[in-house]
Write an enzyme that holds these catalytic residues in place. Structure first.
Site, PDB file in Angstrom:
ATOM      1  N   ASP A 174      42.430 133.372  81.816  1.00 53.51           N
ATOM      2  CA  ASP A 174      41.745 134.161  82.834  1.00 53.51           C
ATOM      3  C   ASP A 174      40.988 133.236  83.789  1.00 53.51           C
ATOM      4  O   ASP A 174      40.300 132.299  83.353  1.00 53.51           O
ATOM      5  CB  ASP A 174      40.765 135.116  82.132  1.00 53.51           C
ATOM      6  CG  ASP A 174      39.990 135.980  83.097  1.00 53.51           C
ATOM      7  OD1 ASP A 174      40.621 136.801  83.777  1.00 53.51           O
ATOM      8  OD2 ASP A 174      38.755 135.830  83.160  1.00 53.51           O
ATOM      9  N   GLU A 224      46.096 132.089  85.399  1.00 50.26           N
ATOM     10  CA  GLU A 224      45.736 132.967  86.501  1.00 50.26           C
ATOM     11  C   GLU A 224      45.089 132.044  87.528  1.00 50.26           C
ATOM     12  O   GLU A 224      43.913 131.682  87.385  1.00 50.26           O
ATOM     13  CB  GLU A 224      44.762 134.054  86.055  1.00 50.26           C
ATOM     14  CG  GLU A 224      44.410 135.013  87.169  1.00 50.26           C
ATOM     15  CD  GLU A 224      43.359 136.038  86.758  1.00 50.26           C
ATOM     16  OE1 GLU A 224      43.472 137.200  87.175  1.00 50.26           O
ATOM     17  OE2 GLU A 224      42.419 135.666  86.025  1.00 50.26           O
TER      18      GLU A 224
END
Length: 715
Positions: free
Chosen positions: A360, A396
């Site tokens: 993330d 990401e």
């Protein structure tokens, strides 16, 4: 209410010197070693809790290299514990020591209980962030758990699926099985529920090769959410990076979650499925300077988080530097925070047998100082690690800052979420965008990845993810509908690139519903047939809806859970998706590692990839510049492919022509093109007027219905 205590602070107890490694609680039948990093503390205690909640505090008298440690005999697995640390209270200079606050072990392998958003959970007074609060936090916070880490893995083997053969399926552990009537009720929403044979059979039948689990490291909901009766459903608020989330366990949270997680992984591996964890190392659940004290803040606040430095390197502001949008940013340039991340990752691979990670907000981890740095400590450490460099690593590639957008810039062996693919395909099927952009994305996004030597699988193609509309909502809503989130519909993206096809939300209009289902199938088929690694969001293949909510992070209910009933399922979309994925699986020409050259692989043969105008000719510069063009075909040559087989042999496959008609009107196309394919048959069609098996021969034209995909395979 004050907790009962077995011993008062400072009382002696049987504690051996122990050792300063490994960090955390290391259980052994003879004694359990406790080691915790708190370099600036003046004293540290390990706190043991019995079943009544009574607390025994044992001082750790040994300190080496900033690590306080000691070994206690007579400790059994399942023992609840925490730490207390004493030291200076000087928030403006990065010191928040408060002996009244019970702290989770950053290296705990299991975590028990939850947090309660009351004043004792905070080290400071609510009305004065610089004033220390002396209420005991033990009654309102969670505990760490001593775990026996032994486990019989038997003949477990990691599938090690090649990237070019991978299909990622993003799902939520609880939400995927909570409503599944064929999963026993007592294990729905748990690791065991996810490992149930019915679930594994479903995933295998669809063609999934890897499940990507939304955060399963122990997380807590933000106090602000708890105060309004909501929870952090997605889990992007990690507090314990070695602990499987206890609420997803059907065996309790006293260590049973560890074995249950391992059982789940073993079951997936036995079925040939990989397990990828969505991990959140960029921030912790302690939020900004006004957040709760759970662990790091009370042990090493100065070294855990990046801080705003207003005057000099030695003067700190009370607030944290934040490029995560969550109040703090973990400082990976600090050796011990980097060590924790690396130790955690290796633990999940070596001891929990997971196959990879999706990181993330990876850009937040790439900072040297405050600047993005592709030679930063984190990326360098991962790249040289003998364990981690061989697992699947998905970035990401952005954070919430302007300079954090790194799509196309991550180094090998990383692959990336490709949001440029997402935007292009959403635009395509809502009747907008640029067809040259679509072609680039469908062919693997060479503009992003080819120039730095990465392969065509470097991009993870996706149209939806947990964050945003589902596919059904993309074709049913023109605007977000997040009122249930309690933020007056201000949260969530306004850049949805969606189309409601005439009515906002659900409708009984059969014509509109038919168009929506066809559009959903078009999106799923396009994703399946694009070069790169496809990622499907759980339920998209069967028409899951969130009622137009594009930010369901706090919806632990039917809004987010997968509805397994057949009543409202789009099972026709499921069949189209399944068929497209089967074609991809059966034909290596549809999942190539090498980049297309637009020229023959052998002299005299057809081009490996050719873009086709509906008239049957190859696209020209004028065609690409046509803003009204919404129909595009592409030819894929079946042989020989540029990549040899496992033994160096040439790989010969069937050739394909794929027609994409995103126009809102019917279009005539040359179903077969003499230069590339003299004859073939339709093997996939979202056009109700073109059935499977329809012949395609030179000289024949077919009328493709508005908003349809037709796939022709060479005879």
């Amino acid at each position: 209410m004050s907790p009962k205590t077995w011993n008062h602070v400072g009382e002696t107890a049987a504690v051996w010197p122990g050792r300063n490694w490994p960090l955390g609680a290391s259980w052994h039948p003879e004694a359990t070693n406790f080691a915790v990093y708190a370099p600036d503390a003046t004293g540290v205690w390990v706190c043991l809790f019995d079943e009544s909640g009574a607390e025994r505090r044992v001082p750790l008298s040994e300190k080496d290299l900033g690590v306080w440690h000691g070994a206690l005999p007579g400790i059994e697995p399942g023992q609840l514990y925490g730490f207390r640390a004493d030291g200076p209270w000087d928030p403006e200079n990065g010191y928040r020591f408060n002996i009244h606050k019970l702290l989770l072990d950053p290296y705990a392998h299991a975590t028990s209980g939850d947090i309660v958003p009351e004043q004792p959970l905070f080290a400071h007074e609510w009305d004065d962030h610089l004033a220390r609060n002396n209420d005991d936090s033990a009654p309102v916070t969670a505990r760490s758990v001593v775990v026996d880490r032994s486990y019989d893995w038997g003949d477990d083997e990691q599938p090690k699926t090649a990237w070019r053969d991978t299909l990622v399926y993003e799902l939520h552990v609880k939400g995927f099985t909570q409503l599944h009537d064929r999963v026993p009720e007592e294990i729905r929403g748990t690791y065991s529920g996810l490992a149930h044979p019915h679930i594994i059979d479903y995933l295998k039948d669809l063609g999934v090769t890897a499940v990507e689990l939304l955060p399963t490291q122990q997380f807590f909901s933000e106090p602000s959410l708890l105060e309004r009766g909501a929870t952090n459903y997605w889990g992007y608020n990690t507090a314990a990076f070695f602990s499987p989330h206890g609420a997803y366990s059907s065996r309790g949270d006293r260590g049973g979650q560890v074995a249950e997680f391992k059982d789940m992984v073993r079951a997936f591996h036995a079925a040939g499925l990989e397990v990828i964890l969505d991990v959140v190392y960029n921030h912790t659940a302690e939020a900004g300077s006004a957040g709760p004290v759970l662990s790091f803040r009370g042990l090493d606040d100065r070294g855990a988080y990046k801080r705003i430095v207003p005057h000099s390197d030695d003067a700190f502001d009370d607030s944290y530097w934040d490029v995560t949008g969550c109040g703090n940013t973990v400082d990976t340039s600090e050796p011990m925070m980097l060590r924790l991340i690396m130790d955690s990752l290796r633990y999940w691979v070596n001891e929990m047998h997971v196959d990879g990670f999706r990181f993330d907000l990876t850009s937040a981890l790439t900072r040297t100082g405050y600047d993005v740095d592709m030679a930063c400590s984190f990326l360098t450490a991962v790249d040289q690690d003998p364990v981690l460099r061989h697992v699947k690593l998905i970035a990401e590639p952005w954070d919430v800052s302007m300079d954090g957008y790194l799509v196309g810039q991550m180094p090998a062996p990383w692959v990336e979420w490709n949001d440029q693919y997402r935007g292009a395909i959403r635009d395509l099927w809502r009747g907008a965008g640029d067809m040259s952009e679509v072609a680039t994305r469908v062919a693997g996004s060479s503009d992003l990845y080819r120039d730095d030597g990465r392969w065509a699988y470097a991009g993870v193609n996706f149209v939806t993810a947990h964050d945003g509309f589902t596919v059904r909502d993309l074709v049913s809503y023109a605007h977000k509908h997040n009122e249930e989130n309690g933020e007056d519909n201000r949260d969530g993206s306004d850049d949805n690139r969606s189309n409601n096809h005439g009515v906002e939300g659900e409708t009984d209009d059969e014509q509109i519903v038919a168009v929506r289902r066809r559009q959903a199938a078009n999106i799923m088929v396009t994703l399946a047939l694009s070069n790169g690694v496809p990622m499907i969001t759980a339920g998209d293949e069967r028409g899951r809806t969130q009622g137009g909510n594009n930010n369901a992070y706090c919806q632990d209910n039917e809004i987010s859970w997968v509805d397994w009933s057949a009543d409202d399922a789009w099972l026709d979309v499921y069949e189209q998706t399944r068929r497209a994925l089967q074609l991809r699986r059966d034909h290596p020409v549809l999942r190539q590692r090498h980049w297309f050259q637009g020229e023959p692989t052998l002299e005299g043969g057809p081009d490996d990839l050719a873009w086709l105008h509906p008239a049957g000719r190859q696209m020209t510069e004028d065609d690409w510049a046509d803003p009204g063009l919404r129909t595009l075909g592409f030819f894929l040559s079946g042989g020989p492919l540029r990549e040899p087989g496992l033994r160096g042999e040439q790989v010969i496959d069937r050739s394909f022509i794929v027609w994409i008609n995103a126009a809102d009107e019917d279009v005539e196309v040359a179903s077969a093109v003499a230069e590339f394919m003299p004859e073939g048959e339709v093997v996939l069609s979202t056009d109700p007027r073109i059935p499977l098996g329809s012949p395609a021969v030179v000289g024949q034209t077919d009328t493709i219905t508005a908003r349809c995909v037709v796939v022709v395979r060479a005879a």
